[in-house]
Design a protein around this motif. Structure first.
Motif, short mmCIF file in Angstrom:
data_model
loop_
_atom_site.label_atom_id
_atom_site.label_comp_id
_atom_site.label_asym_id
_atom_site.label_seq_id
_atom_site.Cartn_x
_atom_site.Cartn_y
_atom_site.Cartn_z
N THR A 208 31.71 45.89 29.62
CA THR A 208 31.13 45.14 28.86
C THR A 208 31.82 43.75 28.96
O THR A 208 32.99 43.79 29.72
CB THR A 208 31.15 45.41 27.43
OG1 THR A 208 32.47 45.85 27.24
CG2 THR A 208 30.19 46.52 27.26
N GLY A 209 31.71 42.71 28.32
CA GLY A 209 32.50 41.46 28.40
C GLY A 209 32.54 40.82 29.57
O GLY A 209 31.67 40.55 30.30
N ALA A 210 33.75 40.56 30.08
CA ALA A 210 34.07 39.69 31.39
C ALA A 210 33.52 40.53 32.35
O ALA A 210 32.87 39.83 33.20
CB ALA A 210 35.55 39.49 31.50
N ALA A 211 33.49 41.70 32.52
CA ALA A 211 32.98 42.57 33.77
C ALA A 211 31.50 42.56 33.90
O ALA A 211 30.86 42.47 34.77
CB ALA A 211 33.47 44.09 33.46
N ALA A 212 30.98 42.51 32.74
CA ALA A 212 29.49 42.39 32.70
C ALA A 212 29.15 40.81 33.06
O ALA A 212 28.03 40.81 33.79
CB ALA A 212 28.94 42.79 31.29
N ALA A 213 29.81 39.85 32.82
CA ALA A 213 29.42 38.57 33.04
C ALA A 213 29.78 38.43 34.57
O ALA A 213 28.81 37.88 35.24
CB ALA A 213 30.33 37.58 32.35
N THR A 214 30.48 39.03 35.13
CA THR A 214 30.99 39.02 36.57
C THR A 214 29.72 39.83 37.36
O THR A 214 29.40 39.06 38.26
CB THR A 214 32.26 39.78 37.16
OG1 THR A 214 33.28 39.03 36.08
CG2 THR A 214 32.44 39.60 38.35
N ALA A 215 29.40 40.88 36.74
CA ALA A 215 28.23 41.72 37.51
C ALA A 215 27.00 40.85 37.63
O ALA A 215 26.16 40.79 38.30
CB ALA A 215 27.89 43.16 36.83
N ALA A 216 26.65 40.15 36.40
CA ALA A 216 25.43 39.42 36.27
C ALA A 216 25.68 38.01 37.24
O ALA A 216 24.63 37.75 37.68
CB ALA A 216 25.33 38.81 34.86
N ARG A 217 26.92 37.35 37.31
CA ARG A 217 27.01 36.32 38.19
C ARG A 217 26.74 36.80 39.83
O ARG A 217 26.13 36.26 40.59
CB ARG A 217 28.19 35.64 38.12
CG ARG A 217 28.61 34.43 39.04
CD ARG A 217 29.91 33.89 38.73
NE ARG A 217 30.90 34.84 38.88
CZ ARG A 217 32.27 34.59 38.24
NH1 ARG A 217 32.63 33.54 37.78
NH2 ARG A 217 33.04 35.48 38.60
#
Length: 167
Positions: A113-122
């Motif tokens: 969740t959080g930053a890791a999820a944003a990175t995965a989406a990017r």
């Protein structure tokens, strides 16, 4: 990295319990990054060089591990794998099969969740857009395919997808 910078890094990591392992990881990464830079330069400046195939094999052997450690992004790894396969596999159909098989075997670390999820989406968006660029390039007649142009488009996409500061 200069000798002075390496000495500073060694000093900073000396007190950490994982210091020796981290220094080894960094040394391995720097060797990989140097090999990748030499590969790109040879591929552009001396495409028939006898050093190109062994260098491509060396990079290919370590690419999945670099991706797993997040030392390269999914998009960067795919672009490098494609370039490596262009050197290692002369048959374009087989090259595409090998690329697809490789993509199916390398699994990015599980997203959190959080930053890791944003990175995965990017990363997912980058891969989607990169695939569109590659598909458009492949749809062109072979005589109109300029690998350097494709590399430049993907590099521009990478820079816009993964902006950095202070570089």
């Amino acid at each position: 990295m200069t000798a002075a910078q390496w000495a500073r890094l060694r000093a900073e990591l000396a007190g950490r319990s994982d210091g020796p392992a981290e220094l080894q990881r960094l040394a391995d990464y720097f060797r990989f990054a140097d090999a990748a830079q030499r590969f790109r330069r040879l591929r552009t400046e001396q495409p028939g060089s006898a050093q190109l195939v062994p260098l491509a094999r060396e990079l290919d052997a370590g690419l999945a591990a670099r991706l797993q450690r997040r030392e390269v992004s999914g998009g960067e790894a795919r672009l490098l794998k494609l370039a490596l396969l262009e050197v290692l596999q002369s048959d374009p159909v087989q090259r595409e099969r090998e690329l697809a098989a490789w993509q199916a075997t390398v699994q990015p670390p599980a997203a959190a969740t959080g930053a890791a999820a944003a990175t995965a989406a990017r990363d997912a968006e980058f891969l989607r857009r990169q695939s569109e660029l590659v598909a458009a390039w492949q749809a062109r007649p072979p005589a109109q395919r300029n690998p350097r142009e494709l590399e430049q488009q993907i590099e521009a996409l990478r820079r816009s997808s993964y902006p950095t500061t202070g570089r």
